[in-house]
Design a protein around this motif. Structure first.
Motif, short mmCIF file in Angstrom:
data_model
loop_
_atom_site.label_atom_id
_atom_site.label_comp_id
_atom_site.label_asym_id
_atom_site.label_seq_id
_atom_site.Cartn_x
_atom_site.Cartn_y
_atom_site.Cartn_z
N ASN A 2 0.84 -1.20 0.00
CA ASN A 2 0.00 0.00 0.00
C ASN A 2 0.88 1.25 0.00
OD1 ASN A 2 -1.82 2.03 0.48
ND2 ASN A 2 -2.90 0.96 2.08
N LYS A 3 0.68 2.11 -0.96
CA LYS A 3 1.45 3.35 -1.05
C LYS A 3 0.59 4.51 -0.58
CE LYS A 3 4.48 1.51 -4.47
NZ LYS A 3 5.27 1.72 -5.64
N ARG A 4 1.23 5.51 0.00
CA ARG A 4 0.51 6.64 0.58
C ARG A 4 0.93 7.95 -0.07
NH1 ARG A 4 0.83 5.15 7.00
NH2 ARG A 4 -0.29 3.21 6.76
N ILE A 5 -0.07 8.81 -0.25
CA ILE A 5 0.16 10.17 -0.74
C ILE A 5 -0.56 11.11 0.22
CG2 ILE A 5 -1.77 10.26 -2.36
CD1 ILE A 5 1.51 11.54 -3.47
N TYR A 6 0.07 12.22 0.54
CA TYR A 6 -0.48 13.15 1.52
C TYR A 6 -0.85 14.47 0.87
CZ TYR A 6 1.34 10.04 5.12
OH TYR A 6 1.58 8.95 5.92
N ILE A 7 -1.99 15.01 1.25
CA ILE A 7 -2.37 16.38 0.93
C ILE A 7 -2.46 17.08 2.29
CG2 ILE A 7 -4.14 17.93 0.02
CD1 ILE A 7 -4.84 15.81 -2.04
N ASN A 8 -1.34 17.71 2.67
CA ASN A 8 -1.23 18.37 3.97
C ASN A 8 -0.95 19.85 3.78
OD1 ASN A 8 -1.67 16.15 5.62
ND2 ASN A 8 0.47 15.56 5.61
N ASN A 9 -1.71 20.49 2.93
CA ASN A 9 -1.49 21.89 2.65
C ASN A 9 -2.76 22.44 1.99
OD1 ASN A 9 -0.25 24.37 2.20
ND2 ASN A 9 1.63 23.46 1.38
N ASP A 10 -2.76 23.72 1.74
CA ASP A 10 -3.86 24.31 0.99
C ASP A 10 -3.81 23.81 -0.44
OD1 ASP A 10 -4.69 25.75 3.19
OD2 ASP A 10 -3.60 27.55 2.63
N ILE A 39 -4.13 10.52 2.18
CA ILE A 39 -4.33 11.06 3.51
C ILE A 39 -4.41 12.58 3.37
CG2 ILE A 39 -3.40 11.24 5.85
CD1 ILE A 39 -1.91 8.54 5.10
N ILE A 40 -5.54 13.14 3.79
CA ILE A 40 -5.79 14.56 3.56
C ILE A 40 -5.98 15.30 4.88
CG2 ILE A 40 -8.27 14.26 3.21
CD1 ILE A 40 -8.01 16.40 0.96
N ASN A 41 -5.32 16.45 4.98
CA ASN A 41 -5.44 17.37 6.11
C ASN A 41 -5.26 18.76 5.52
OD1 ASN A 41 -5.51 18.65 8.57
ND2 ASN A 41 -3.46 18.01 9.18
N SER A 72 -10.55 18.54 7.03
CA SER A 72 -10.87 18.68 5.61
C SER A 72 -11.97 19.73 5.54
CB SER A 72 -11.37 17.35 5.02
OG SER A 72 -11.75 17.57 3.68
N ALA A 73 -11.62 20.89 5.02
CA ALA A 73 -12.56 22.00 4.97
C ALA A 73 -12.58 22.62 3.59
CB ALA A 73 -12.16 23.06 6.01
N ASN A 77 -12.95 19.42 0.71
CA ASN A 77 -14.10 18.53 0.78
C ASN A 77 -14.55 18.05 -0.59
OD1 ASN A 77 -14.52 18.20 3.52
ND2 ASN A 77 -15.67 20.09 3.69
N ILE A 78 -14.27 18.81 -1.62
CA ILE A 78 -14.59 18.38 -2.98
C ILE A 78 -13.87 17.07 -3.28
CG2 ILE A 78 -14.30 18.95 -5.44
CD1 ILE A 78 -16.50 20.58 -4.00
N ILE A 79 -12.63 16.97 -2.84
CA ILE A 79 -11.87 15.74 -3.03
C ILE A 79 -12.46 14.63 -2.18
CG2 ILE A 79 -9.61 14.65 -2.79
CD1 ILE A 79 -8.42 17.51 -3.23
N VAL A 80 -12.70 14.92 -0.91
CA VAL A 80 -13.22 13.92 0.02
C VAL A 80 -14.58 13.39 -0.44
CG1 VAL A 80 -14.05 13.56 2.39
CG2 VAL A 80 -11.94 14.83 1.99
#
Length: 88
Positions: A2-10, A39-41, A72-73, A77-80
């Motif tokens: 399992n590979k992970r990608i992070y969205i931890n920014n605007d 993984i989104i924050n 996720s705001a 949220n469009i992605i989520v």
């Protein structure tokens, strides 16, 4: 594996853009059929960039497991909401 990608920014040209996400995923050399965990924050950002990111992720031939880690705001949220059952 399992590979992970992070969205931890605007989301947008000043943070995570579609192009930067595509580059990150290409570097991971994900094979068809491998699972990808997103993984989104994020506080949000540009709505049009978020739509493009969501559409790109949905076009991948991989199963994507989405996890909201923290926040996720707004535009993120469009992605989520593009995924059926995100883990929170």
């Amino acid at each position: 594996m399992n590979k992970r990608i992070y969205i931890n920014n605007d989301i947008g040209w000043w943070g995570i853009s579609l192009n930067s996400l595509k580059e990150d995923i290409a570097k991971m050399q994900i094979k068809e059929g491998e699972e990808l965990t997103l993984i989104i924050n994020s506080c949000g950002g540009d709505i049009f960039e978020a739509i493009s990111i969501r559409d790109y992720l949905k076009s991948l031939p991989n199963e994507i497991d989405l996890v909201v880690s923290g926040l996720s705001a707004s535009a993120s949220n469009i992605i989520v909401f593009g995924f059926e059952s995100p883990k929170i």
